[in-house]
Design a protein around this motif. Structure first.
Motif, PDB file in Angstrom:
ATOM      1  N   ASN A 126       0.825  -1.220   0.000  1.00 48.61           N
ATOM      2  CA  ASN A 126       0.000   0.000   0.000  1.00 48.61           C
ATOM      3  C   ASN A 126       0.855   1.264   0.000  1.00 48.61           C
ATOM      4  OD1 ASN A 126      -2.582  -1.349   0.061  1.00 48.61           O
ATOM      5  ND2 ASN A 126      -2.181  -1.842   2.200  1.00 48.61           N
ATOM      6  N   TYR A 127       1.959   1.237  -0.731  1.00 53.77           N
ATOM      7  CA  TYR A 127       2.898   2.359  -0.734  1.00 53.77           C
ATOM      8  C   TYR A 127       2.279   3.623  -1.323  1.00 53.77           C
ATOM      9  CZ  TYR A 127       7.284   4.924  -1.606  1.00 53.77           C
ATOM     10  OH  TYR A 127       8.288   5.858  -1.639  1.00 53.77           O
ATOM     11  N   ALA A 128       1.553   3.490  -2.443  1.00 54.97           N
ATOM     12  CA  ALA A 128       0.975   4.665  -3.098  1.00 54.97           C
ATOM     13  C   ALA A 128      -0.260   5.187  -2.386  1.00 54.97           C
ATOM     14  CB  ALA A 128       0.641   4.346  -4.555  1.00 54.97           C
ATOM     15  N   ASP A 129      -0.837   4.392  -1.506  1.00 54.44           N
ATOM     16  CA  ASP A 129      -2.009   4.800  -0.731  1.00 54.44           C
ATOM     17  C   ASP A 129      -1.551   5.228   0.650  1.00 54.44           C
ATOM     18  OD1 ASP A 129      -4.390   5.138   0.586  1.00 54.44           O
ATOM     19  OD2 ASP A 129      -4.839   2.990   0.724  1.00 54.44           O
ATOM     20  N   LYS A 130      -1.467   6.528   0.861  1.00 55.34           N
ATOM     21  CA  LYS A 130      -0.918   7.028   2.118  1.00 55.34           C
ATOM     22  C   LYS A 130      -1.889   6.917   3.289  1.00 55.34           C
ATOM     23  CE  LYS A 130       2.080  10.056  -0.503  1.00 55.34           C
ATOM     24  NZ  LYS A 130       2.208  11.414  -1.075  1.00 55.34           N
ATOM     25  N   THR A 131      -3.143   6.540   3.025  1.00 54.59           N
ATOM     26  CA  THR A 131      -4.020   6.184   4.140  1.00 54.59           C
ATOM     27  C   THR A 131      -3.729   4.762   4.605  1.00 54.59           C
ATOM     28  OG1 THR A 131      -5.844   5.166   2.890  1.00 54.59           O
ATOM     29  CG2 THR A 131      -5.846   7.581   3.076  1.00 54.59           C
ATOM     30  N   LEU A 132      -3.108   3.952   3.752  1.00 56.21           N
ATOM     31  CA  LEU A 132      -2.815   2.528   3.989  1.00 56.21           C
ATOM     32  C   LEU A 132      -4.081   1.676   4.073  1.00 56.21           C
ATOM     33  CD1 LEU A 132      -0.079   2.981   6.776  1.00 56.21           C
ATOM     34  CD2 LEU A 132       0.319   2.579   4.328  1.00 56.21           C
ATOM     35  N   LEU A 133      -5.241   2.286   3.825  1.00 54.16           N
ATOM     36  CA  LEU A 133      -6.505   1.638   4.176  1.00 54.16           C
ATOM     37  C   LEU A 133      -7.443   1.356   3.013  1.00 54.16           C
ATOM     38  CD1 LEU A 133      -7.465   3.583   7.435  1.00 54.16           C
ATOM     39  CD2 LEU A 133      -6.969   1.140   7.257  1.00 54.16           C
ATOM     40  N   ARG A 134      -7.186   1.883   1.831  1.00 59.83           N
ATOM     41  CA  ARG A 134      -8.202   1.819   0.783  1.00 59.83           C
ATOM     42  C   ARG A 134      -8.613   0.384   0.438  1.00 59.83           C
ATOM     43  NH1 ARG A 134      -6.011   6.940  -0.367  1.00 59.83           N
ATOM     44  NH2 ARG A 134      -7.560   8.445  -1.161  1.00 59.83           N
ATOM     45  N   THR A 135      -7.662  -0.493   0.223  1.00 64.45           N
ATOM     46  CA  THR A 135      -8.018  -1.877  -0.102  1.00 64.45           C
ATOM     47  C   THR A 135      -8.817  -2.505   1.027  1.00 64.45           C
ATOM     48  OG1 THR A 135      -6.207  -2.263  -1.659  1.00 64.45           O
ATOM     49  CG2 THR A 135      -7.098  -4.192  -0.535  1.00 64.45           C
ATOM     50  N   ASP A 136      -8.401  -2.283   2.255  1.00 57.83           N
ATOM     51  CA  ASP A 136      -9.111  -2.812   3.421  1.00 57.83           C
ATOM     52  C   ASP A 136     -10.540  -2.285   3.468  1.00 57.83           C
ATOM     53  OD1 ASP A 136      -9.177  -4.041   6.217  1.00 57.83           O
ATOM     54  OD2 ASP A 136      -9.536  -1.943   6.702  1.00 57.83           O
ATOM     55  N   LEU A 137     -10.713  -1.000   3.199  1.00 58.34           N
ATOM     56  CA  LEU A 137     -12.039  -0.400   3.288  1.00 58.34           C
ATOM     57  C   LEU A 137     -12.962  -0.905   2.185  1.00 58.34           C
ATOM     58  CD1 LEU A 137     -11.032   3.268   4.187  1.00 58.34           C
ATOM     59  CD2 LEU A 137     -11.993   1.536   5.715  1.00 58.34           C
ATOM     60  N   VAL A 138     -12.440  -1.051   0.964  1.00 57.24           N
ATOM     61  CA  VAL A 138     -13.290  -1.524  -0.132  1.00 57.24           C
ATOM     62  C   VAL A 138     -13.681  -2.980   0.089  1.00 57.24           C
ATOM     63  CG1 VAL A 138     -13.454  -1.888  -2.610  1.00 57.24           C
ATOM     64  CG2 VAL A 138     -12.332   0.163  -1.736  1.00 57.24           C
ATOM     65  N   LEU A 139     -12.747  -3.779   0.584  1.00 57.81           N
ATOM     66  CA  LEU A 139     -13.103  -5.162   0.900  1.00 57.81           C
ATOM     67  C   LEU A 139     -14.181  -5.204   1.986  1.00 57.81           C
ATOM     68  CD1 LEU A 139      -9.601  -6.915   0.869  1.00 57.81           C
ATOM     69  CD2 LEU A 139     -11.304  -6.837  -0.958  1.00 57.81           C
TER      70      LEU A 139
END
Length: 432
Positions: A126-139
């Motif tokens: 999740n390097y490009a996602d500085k929230t570190l959370l986008r994949t987790d949130l969409v799942l």
């Protein structure tokens, strides 16, 4: 590129404003709040995964596995599990980034942090996602919407060859298994008309990343077989003919003159509810890869229709991309994609999309998801500090960021603001 400034000490005010903004564009009060499918995780330290390769050799390949050992410690340093493994790199654009993603193949199937036992796992950087959370949130949204299988994941601190390497998302690798994609695992001997019909795990992938890939005849979609992995090998000819023929027949029905007929049109070959949910989820987050280009998984169960899913790869969604129109909170992202452009010509499909949108707006699916997003902000607020000490990029543009805020709280606030505006636009477009 925009810059979005938010001082950390103003976080409480930002959260309050965002809650008001989200409430302003919310649907009417839920009739029956959705039961949260997973408990909200409270703030605290993560488990630590320690991986050591043989001779501390660097992981420099996405093809060649290295042998190594692994140990998993709880947040309070209790040894939970340990064993041996093989590890290699993974990902496409993410593999070129300084913080690398990895593929793990444990020697023995093991349950990890409450996730069912398997040998096959992934570590998302999740390097490009500085929230570190986008994949987790969409799942998480996918679970709330009721997708049949959504990869489970847990955040960990990774120590690789003696060095702290940041916060990683330990997630299930998508594959055909009882606790993952639960469809029959095809064998080369399964050649009868009943058995050969499933199961297949497919991926739309313009990079042609598997041994057996083909372009569909009408839409020219690049489709690859994830399972069976051996589909190109001798003896699998009947299976090749079946699955390519099924997709060809599907497209003939979809682009044919009677495509709206439930008996002979696309609905005879596509699981329509899964297509509706795929459309809505990917439109809401404006997934730049979701327009039938990459990371679109499809399953063909035995004797069943083609199903959209499972979900995968969302680090450059929800306003974290600066190309392809995916940065704007208005405009369609998936509606003009192959297959979906044709589906949108069917008034019955459009009506199903509108009704499903109203359902998830009114039954608490989206409102509970927003609340859990705020909870995840708190969940990550402590752990992210050490990650960004290891990777000091909060003031740096990383491909393909839409904004650079200079602070973790700024990244979260920018994402939530984008999402609230996107939700409002969807509300206007999908009125009953």
């Amino acid at each position: 590129m925009m810059r979005f400034a938010l001082r950390t000490e103003h976080r409480t005010r930002a959260v309050s404003l965002l809650l008001l903004l989200l409430a302003a564009c919310a649907a009417p009060a839920p009739v029956e709040p959705v039961v949260d499918p997973t408990p909200v995780v409270v703030a605290g330290r993560f488990a630590t995964l320690t991986v050591t390769t043989a001779g501390s050799a660097p992981i420099s390949s996405r093809e060649t596995y290295l042998n190594g050992t692994w140990r998993l410690h709880s947040a309070d340093s209790v040894l939970l599990k340990e064993g041996t493994l093989e590890i290699r790199g993974r990902g496409n654009s993410t593999w070129s980034m300084p913080k690398k993603p990895y593929r793990l193949r444990l020697t023995s199937a093991t349950d990890l942090l409450g996730m069912p036992a398997s040998r096959h796992w992934a570590l998302l950087a999740n390097y490009a996602d500085k929230t570190l959370l986008r994949t987790d949130l969409v799942l998480d949204l996918g679970r709330r919407m009721g997708w049949q299988y959504v990869p489970r994941s847990q955040f960990v601190q990774l120590r690789l060859n003696g060095q702290y390497d940041g916060v990683y998302q330990l997630t299930e690798h998508i594959r055909v298994e009882t606790n993952r994609v639960n469809i029959p695992e095809l064998k080369v001997a399964d050649t009868s008309s009943a058995l050969v019909s499933g199961g297949y795990l497919l991926e739309v992938d313009e990079l042609y990343g598997e041994d057996f890939c083909w372009n569909t005849p009408r839409a020219q979609l690049p489709v690859c077989a994830k399972s069976p992995e051996t589909l190109r090998q001798p003896g699998w000819g009947k299976h090749q003919a079946y699955i390519t023929g099924y997709v060809r027949t599907l497209e003939d029905a979809l682009y044919g003159p009677n495509f709206t007929d439930p008996a002979v049109g696309y609905a005879a070959y596509i699981d329509v509810p899964s297509a509706v949910d795929y459309f809505l989820l990917n439109e809401l987050i404006k997934n730049v890869d979701g327009n039938m280009r990459r990371s679109t998984f499809l399953t063909k169960p035995r004797g069943g229709k083609l199903v959209f899913g499972p979900l995968w790869d969302y680090d450059i969604t929800v306003g974290n991309v600066n190309y392809g129109g995916a940065d704007a909170t208005s405009g369609w992202q998936i509606r003009g994609a192959p297959w979906f452009a044709r589906l949108w010509q069917d008034p019955a499909f459009v009506q199903r999309v509108k009704l499903r949108w109203q359902q998830i707006r009114n039954d608490g699916t989206l409102s509970s998801w927003r609340q859990n997003t705020l909870a995840r902000w708190d969940y990550m607020s402590v752990e992210q500090r050490r990650n960004f000490e290891r990777w000091p990029i909060l003031n740096t543009w990383v491909w393909p960021n839409r904004v650079v805020t200079g602070a973790y709280d700024g990244e979260m606030a920018a994402m939530l603001e984008w999402l609230s505006l996107r939700t409002s636009w969807m509300d206007e477009q999908l009125k009953p």
